[in-house]
Write an enzyme that holds these catalytic residues in place. Structure first.
Site, PDB file in Angstrom:
ATOM      1  N   ASP A 141       0.846  -1.200   0.000  1.00 19.76           N
ATOM      2  CA  ASP A 141       0.000   0.000   0.000  1.00 19.76           C
ATOM      3  C   ASP A 141       0.879   1.247   0.000  1.00 19.76           C
ATOM      4  OD1 ASP A 141      -2.582   1.432   2.165  1.00 19.76           O
ATOM      5  OD2 ASP A 141      -2.333   1.455  -0.017  1.00 19.76           O
ATOM      6  N   LYS A 144       3.010   3.468  -5.670  1.00 20.60           N
ATOM      7  CA  LYS A 144       2.441   2.496  -6.625  1.00 20.60           C
ATOM      8  C   LYS A 144       3.489   2.030  -7.635  1.00 20.60           C
ATOM      9  CE  LYS A 144      -0.824   3.414  -4.008  1.00 20.60           C
ATOM     10  NZ  LYS A 144      -0.792   2.614  -2.744  1.00 20.60           N
ATOM     11  N   ASP A 169      -3.176  -3.069  -2.519  1.00 20.37           N
ATOM     12  CA  ASP A 169      -4.239  -2.060  -2.558  1.00 20.37           C
ATOM     13  C   ASP A 169      -4.099  -1.224  -3.836  1.00 20.37           C
ATOM     14  OD1 ASP A 169      -5.235   0.850  -0.604  1.00 20.37           O
ATOM     15  OD2 ASP A 169      -6.463  -0.586  -1.708  1.00 20.37           O
ATOM     16  N   ASN A 170      -5.193  -0.589  -4.260  1.00 17.07           N
ATOM     17  CA  ASN A 170      -5.176   0.424  -5.321  1.00 17.07           C
ATOM     18  C   ASN A 170      -4.786  -0.098  -6.701  1.00 17.07           C
ATOM     19  OD1 ASN A 170      -3.623   2.078  -2.690  1.00 17.07           O
ATOM     20  ND2 ASN A 170      -5.692   2.612  -3.340  1.00 17.07           N
ATOM     21  N   GLU A 199     -11.444   4.015  -1.346  1.00 20.22           N
ATOM     22  CA  GLU A 199     -11.934   4.326   0.004  1.00 20.22           C
ATOM     23  C   GLU A 199     -12.813   5.583   0.048  1.00 20.22           C
ATOM     24  OE1 GLU A 199      -8.781   3.540  -0.744  1.00 20.22           O
ATOM     25  OE2 GLU A 199      -7.385   5.109  -0.220  1.00 20.22           O
TER      26      GLU A 199
HETATM   27  O1  LIG Z   1      -0.318   6.975  -2.750  1.00 22.82           O
HETATM   28  C1  LIG Z   1      -0.951   6.220  -2.035  1.00 22.82           C
HETATM   29  N1  LIG Z   1      -0.359   5.503  -1.082  1.00 22.82           N
HETATM   30  C2  LIG Z   1       1.077   5.529  -0.955  1.00 22.82           C
HETATM   31  C3  LIG Z   1       1.625   6.660  -0.058  1.00 22.82           C
HETATM   32  C4  LIG Z   1       2.963   6.211   0.232  1.00 22.82           C
HETATM   33  C5  LIG Z   1       4.133   6.667   0.632  1.00 22.82           C
HETATM   34  C6  LIG Z   1       5.109   5.638   0.977  1.00 22.82           C
HETATM   35  C7  LIG Z   1       6.224   5.322   0.261  1.00 22.82           C
HETATM   36  C8  LIG Z   1       7.024   4.328   0.882  1.00 22.82           C
HETATM   37  C9  LIG Z   1       8.259   3.816   0.482  1.00 22.82           C
HETATM   38  N2  LIG Z   1       8.913   2.883   1.208  1.00 22.82           N
HETATM   39  C10 LIG Z   1       8.381   2.439   2.368  1.00 22.82           C
HETATM   40  C11 LIG Z   1       7.170   2.921   2.829  1.00 22.82           C
HETATM   41  C12 LIG Z   1       6.489   3.869   2.066  1.00 22.82           C
HETATM   42  S1  LIG Z   1       5.003   4.678   2.382  1.00 22.82           S
HETATM   43  C13 LIG Z   1      -2.440   6.114  -2.168  1.00 22.82           C
HETATM   44  C14 LIG Z   1      -3.109   7.081  -2.940  1.00 22.82           C
HETATM   45  C15 LIG Z   1      -4.494   7.020  -3.086  1.00 22.82           C
HETATM   46  C16 LIG Z   1      -5.209   8.037  -3.903  1.00 22.82           C
HETATM   47  C17 LIG Z   1      -4.818   9.372  -3.851  1.00 22.82           C
HETATM   48  C18 LIG Z   1      -5.483  10.309  -4.613  1.00 22.82           C
HETATM   49  C19 LIG Z   1      -6.548   9.919  -5.427  1.00 22.82           C
HETATM   50  F1  LIG Z   1      -7.199  10.847  -6.150  1.00 22.82           F
HETATM   51  C20 LIG Z   1      -6.934   8.602  -5.481  1.00 22.82           C
HETATM   52  C21 LIG Z   1      -6.261   7.645  -4.722  1.00 22.82           C
HETATM   53  C22 LIG Z   1      -5.229   6.004  -2.457  1.00 22.82           C
HETATM   54  C23 LIG Z   1      -4.566   5.044  -1.718  1.00 22.82           C
HETATM   55  O2  LIG Z   1      -5.243   4.036  -1.103  1.00 22.82           O
HETATM   56  C24 LIG Z   1      -3.177   5.077  -1.570  1.00 22.82           C
HETATM   57  O3  LIG Z   1      -2.570   4.086  -0.850  1.00 22.82           O
HETATM   58 MG   LIG Z   2      -3.963   2.487  -0.541  1.00 25.53          MG
END
Ligand SMILES: O=C(NCCCCc1cc2cnccc2s1)c1cc(-c2ccc(F)cc2)cc(O)c1O
Ligand SMILES: [Mg+2]
Length: 214
Positions: A141, A144, A169-170, A199
């Site tokens: 999650d 992406k 997810d996603n 969500e």
């Molecule tokens: O980007 C998303 N999740 C990732 C954020 C991660 C950062 C990290 C990088 C990293 C690298 N290494 C270790 C740990 C980590 S944590 C995300 C985005 C949407 C979304 C946003 C706008 C929209 F219009 C529609 C859907 C919905 C979702 O459910 C999501 O999960």
């Molecule tokens: Mg997500």
């Protein structure tokens, strides 16, 4: 300066949820995100699918890539068997600080180890740092564009075994086309798509469950 969305989410948890009651923390976050401010938690609809995959598997060793505020972390940790352990990676230190407090409010800190940093830096060090052989369950999650390279990295590092379940997810929104193509075409995976919604919205999204065949 104005508080951040995760800070506002944490204050709602402390105001509305009972300390040591994970379900009340989950409900408080879902209420806040549905009625006050959208946030990128896996949410209640996909969360129920996550719950069913985890409770069917009863995993001892779990890896979560992408903690955010700890919503999916507590969804998973609250149904793990005694002695099971969840390692969750978060890149953003501000998110990690909030997540630690949300996990503690739910009373699940003994089952969870939150680590700050990038997945590509941490995945090669998990075995020696945590004394873990392989994972039974991985929830993807995070960024992406890292789902596919990190899956290949986990394979190379010997962190997956026959039967390890990856749940992503996603896979529709924002979408992970390269990852989907890989797990759906590789002879090393048996994949299944759970259709759902992004969500707190009516947009299509879904979870992809992929079993590693070794
Ligand atoms: O980007 C998303 N999740 C990732 C954020 C991660 C950062 C990290 C990088 C990293 C690298 N290494 C270790 C740990 C980590 S944590 C995300 C985005 C949407 C979304 C946003 C706008 C929209 F219009 C529609 C859907 C919905 C979702 O459910 C999501 O999960
Ligand atoms: Mg997500």
């Amino acid at each position: 300066t104005r508080s951040s969305r995760p800070q506002r989410l944490l204050s709602v948890v402390k105001k509305r949820a009972a300390h040591g009651d994970p379900q009340s923390v989950i409900s408080a976050i879902d209420y806040f995100c549905r009625h006050n401010e959208w946030a990128m938690n896996v949410g209640d609809e996909k969360g129920c699918i996550l719950d069913s995959v985890v409770s069917e598997l009863n995993p001892e060793r779990v890896l979560e890539l992408g903690t955010y505020c700890g919503y999916s972390t507590i969804r998973i940790a609250r149904i793990l068997p005694p002695g099971a352990r969840l390692i969750t990676l978060e890149f953003n230190p501000d998110y990690a600080a909030i997540a630690r407090q949300v996990i503690a409010w739910a009373g699940l800190e003994d089952k969870v180890q939150l680590v700050e940093g990038a997945s590509e830096d941490w995945i090669p060090r998990i075995k020696e740092h945590f004394g873990i052989e392989t994972f039974d369950f991985v929830f993807l999650d995070h960024w992406k564009d890292r789902y596919l390279p990190d899956t290949k990295l986990m394979e190379e590092c010997g962190l997956l075994r026959k039967g390890t379940v990856l749940l992503a997810d996603n896979v529709i929104c924002p979408g992970v086309p390269d990852y989907l193509q890989y797990v759906r075409s590789s002879p090393s995976y048996e994949s299944y798509y759970f259709k759902s919604h992004l969500e707190y919205t009516q947009a299509e999204d879904g979870l992809e469950k992929s079993v590693f065949l070794g």
